[in-house]
Design an enzyme around this catalytic site. Structure first.
Site, PDB file in Angstrom:
ATOM      1  N   PRO A 103       0.813  -1.216   0.000  1.00 45.22           N
ATOM      2  CA  PRO A 103       0.000   0.000   0.000  1.00 45.22           C
ATOM      3  C   PRO A 103       0.850   1.271   0.000  1.00 45.22           C
ATOM      4  CG  PRO A 103       0.186  -0.834   2.225  1.00 45.22           C
ATOM      5  CD  PRO A 103       0.951  -1.799   1.346  1.00 45.22           C
ATOM      6  N   ARG A 105      -0.836   4.891  -1.401  1.00 40.99           N
ATOM      7  CA  ARG A 105      -1.839   5.948  -1.315  1.00 40.99           C
ATOM      8  C   ARG A 105      -2.749   5.818  -0.094  1.00 40.99           C
ATOM      9  NH1 ARG A 105      -3.768   8.142  -6.127  1.00 40.99           N
ATOM     10  NH2 ARG A 105      -3.047   6.210  -7.081  1.00 40.99           N
ATOM     11  N   ARG A 155      -0.717  15.687 -10.429  1.00 40.26           N
ATOM     12  CA  ARG A 155      -1.878  14.823 -10.668  1.00 40.26           C
ATOM     13  C   ARG A 155      -3.024  15.500 -11.444  1.00 40.26           C
ATOM     14  NH1 ARG A 155      -4.641  12.424  -7.413  1.00 40.26           N
ATOM     15  NH2 ARG A 155      -4.492  10.369  -8.319  1.00 40.26           N
ATOM     16  N   CYS A 168       4.517  27.995 -17.188  1.00 37.84           N
ATOM     17  CA  CYS A 168       4.132  28.535 -18.485  1.00 37.84           C
ATOM     18  C   CYS A 168       3.483  27.485 -19.370  1.00 37.84           C
ATOM     19  CB  CYS A 168       5.355  29.137 -19.164  1.00 37.84           C
ATOM     20  SG  CYS A 168       6.061  30.427 -18.149  1.00 37.84           S
TER      21      CYS A 168
HETATM   22  N1  LLP Z   1       2.711  -1.925  -6.019  1.00 35.38           N
HETATM   23  C1  LLP Z   1       2.988  -1.675  -7.310  1.00 35.38           C
HETATM   24  C2  LLP Z   1       3.587  -2.736  -8.125  1.00 35.38           C
HETATM   25  C3  LLP Z   1       2.704  -0.426  -7.857  1.00 35.38           C
HETATM   26  O1  LLP Z   1       2.971  -0.195  -9.136  1.00 35.38           O
HETATM   27  C4  LLP Z   1       2.121   0.577  -7.046  1.00 35.38           C
HETATM   28  C5  LLP Z   1       1.830   1.895  -7.593  1.00 35.38           C
HETATM   29  C6  LLP Z   1       1.857   0.276  -5.702  1.00 35.38           C
HETATM   30  C7  LLP Z   1       2.155  -0.982  -5.227  1.00 35.38           C
HETATM   31  C8  LLP Z   1       1.244   1.267  -4.760  1.00 35.38           C
HETATM   32  O2  LLP Z   1      -0.056   1.586  -5.146  1.00 35.38           O
HETATM   33  P1  LLP Z   1      -0.997   2.447  -4.165  1.00 35.38           P
HETATM   34  O3  LLP Z   1      -1.304   1.608  -2.967  1.00 35.38           O
HETATM   35  O4  LLP Z   1      -0.266   3.669  -3.802  1.00 35.38           O
HETATM   36  O5  LLP Z   1      -2.206   2.724  -4.966  1.00 35.38           O
HETATM   37  N2  LLP Z   1       1.005   8.474  -9.872  1.00 35.38           N
HETATM   38  C9  LLP Z   1      -0.289   7.828  -9.765  1.00 35.38           C
HETATM   39  C10 LLP Z   1      -0.235   6.499  -9.101  1.00 35.38           C
HETATM   40  C11 LLP Z   1       0.760   5.560  -9.719  1.00 35.38           C
HETATM   41  C12 LLP Z   1       0.881   4.283  -8.953  1.00 35.38           C
HETATM   42  C13 LLP Z   1       2.057   3.521  -9.386  1.00 35.38           C
HETATM   43  N3  LLP Z   1       2.160   2.254  -8.775  1.00 35.38           N
HETATM   44  C14 LLP Z   1      -1.250   8.782  -9.052  1.00 35.38           C
HETATM   45  O6  LLP Z   1      -0.858   9.903  -8.733  1.00 35.38           O
HETATM   46  O7  LLP Z   1      -2.410   8.461  -8.881  1.00 35.38           O
END
Ligand code: LLP
Length: 461
Positions: free
Chosen positions: A298, A300, A336, A377
């Site tokens: 996890p 986010r 984002r 810009c």
């Molecule tokens: N595991 C893997 C293999 C991942 O690729 C990711 C996120 C996570 C775990 C963690 O995911 P989370 O629990 O944070 O959802 N920049 C984008 C999100 C990209 C996520 C990339 N991988 C945004 O701002 O929404």
């Protein structure tokens, strides 16, 4: 829990008025609540505790060393996707055995560092925090492998080093997570993972090859995943593979479910994490009881709503078509909205009205529709568009919520702005955990031009 509340007309993070944070370090600044981080971590860990699941914090969400350290203290291992993140995970005091190394493009150098445990420009920092010396670190606990080519690289380097690379294969289950196309990772047209119908053959062919030890399967379908069911679909695919592999004598000891657990960016927008656990835990309970080790990655869900971005209004501009609130944060600070058209709730830090609901449009009286934009810009440089907000003036402090994950980690130096400061609030304490990036560090690597082809000596100015 929401750690950010208005008291006496002032937005607070835990017990600290955010105005005090801005006064201390300026803006733009990311502010995190330690209380919220602890609560979110414990909530998620508690929900999956019936599976004995272990958490590997996705460092990419918010990589600050002090945040990693806080999560390590709570018991997290780390999910890293580069040599840099590996360094952070280790500097945070995580044993190598509790680090998983993921990513589609691990370089030879990164694999070598992860297997030998020999890396670190910052040994003394690590020593001060009790991290073991590089020599005693040993290899990373698990690699999440995304291709056959990567398996070959792992085997070659592990053999050279006399080490064993323990790995999970990342399965691409071809499941739609119903999220933004850029963060969809588990469909067959995505670059991630290995097609499910190739996994058994791959495990069989690579069994017994030198330097490798197959440990299990990994699956991560996207981020955020705003519905429960795609997880169940992906788990069904993976459990089918677990059984097929078992029948051939390949034991799956580890099942890594990745991350993607969502947070509410607007009030009530996604199911609570409890719904995810209620659906997922029964699917895996028996296997976990039989010894299957479940891992989660996890990011986010722990950091997202534990942090906000503070920005100040530089100018207010009333055009014929629109009113623009021009802030000191833009796409270089929080990418984002520009990249995904992501919604972040925005509200002034000074506010005496009723607590606003986090909705696309507020229905409170006396609001004015405006675009909240940055100094960059580009027309794509916005934080919020067509948003009804209370009247704002130059110098006002504005909070951009749900910015604790994928905020600072995606910030850039575009237009030669230094990256923002970071502050961790804990009850009444506020700790600067990252200074605003000075211009000198941006220019450092450009100081001198080096003539590579002829002499290797600096070219005279
Ligand atoms: N595991 C893997 C293999 C991942 O690729 C990711 C996120 C996570 C775990 C963690 O995911 P989370 O629990 O944070 O959802 N920049 C984008 C999100 C990209 C996520 C990339 N991988 C945004 O701002 O929404």
């Amino acid at each position: 829990m929401n750690p950010f509340t208005w008291r006496d007309g002032q937005l607070h993070a835990d017990d600290v008025p955010v105005e005090a944070v801005a006064a201390a370090v300026g803006t733009p600044t990311y502010v995190y609540s330690a209380t919220a981080i602890r609560a979110s971590y414990r909530r998620l860990a508690g929900l999956f505790a019936p599976l004995g699941a272990k958490l590997r914090y996705a460092v990419k969400a918010s990589p600050n060393l002090h945040l990693c350290r806080l999560l390590r203290e709570l018991g997290a291992g780390m999910d890293v996707v580069s040599g840099g993140e590996l360094e952070r995970g280790w500097l945070a005091g995580t044993p190598m055995s509790e680090i998983v190394f993921a990513g589609v493009g691990k370089s030879e150098d990164e694999v070598r560092a992860a297997l030998s445990g020999r890396f670190s420009p910052l040994r003394e920092v690590a020593a001060a925090h009790g991290a073991p010396d590089p020599a005693g670190r040993g290899p990373v606990g698990l690699f999440n492998v995304e291709s056959e080519s990567e398996l070959a690289r792992l085997s070659k380097i592990a053999t050279e080093l006399g080490e064993t690379a323990r790995y999970c294969l990342r399965v691409n289950p071809n499941v739609d997570p119903h999220t933004h196309e850029y963060t969809t990772t588990g469909k067959e047209e995505n670059k991630f993972g290995i097609d499910a119908d190739r996994i058994v053959d791959l495990v069989s062919r690579w069994a017994g090859r030198p330097g490798l030890e197959f440990r299990g399967l990994h699956v991560h379908i996207g981020s955020p995943v705003p519905q429960v069911e795609p997880y169940a679909e992906a788990i069904a695919v993976v459990l089918g593979l677990v059984d097929e592999l078992a029948a051939l004598g390949h034991r799956v000891a580890v099942l890594n479910l990745g991350g993607g657990w969502p947070i509410p960016y607007t009030d009530g927008a996604v199911p609570p994490l409890e719904d995810y656990a209620r659906r997922i835990v029964p699917l895996l309970a028996e296997r976990a009881a039989d010894g299957l080790q479940v891992l989660l990655e996890p990011g986010r869900s722990i950091l997202g709503n534990s942090g906000l971005l503070l920005t100040r209004v530089e100018h207010l501009k009333r055009g014929r078509a629109k009113t623009f609130v021009i802030c000191d944060a833009g796409m270089h600070v929080l990418l984002r909205p520009a990249l995904y058209r992501a919604f972040h709730f925005v509200w002034p830090a000074a506010w005496t009205g009723p607590t606003p609901r986090w909705l696309e449009q507020s229905d409170l009286p006396g609001l004015e529709s405006c675009d909240v934009v940055g100094p960059i810009c580009e027309t794509g440089d916005f934080l919020a568009r067509g948003r009804r907000l209370p009247p704002l003036a130059q110098g006002d402090l504005v909070a951009v919520f749900s910015a604790g994950a994928y905020g600072i980690s995606m910030a850039s130096n575009y237009n030669d702005h230094g990256r923002p400061a970071e502050v961790l609030v804990d009850g009444e304490r506020m700790l600067r955990i990252n200074a605003r990036q000075p211009l000198a560090t941006i220019l450092e690597t450009e100081r001198t031009a080096v003539d590579l082809a002829i002499s290797g000596r600096p070219v005279p100015a």
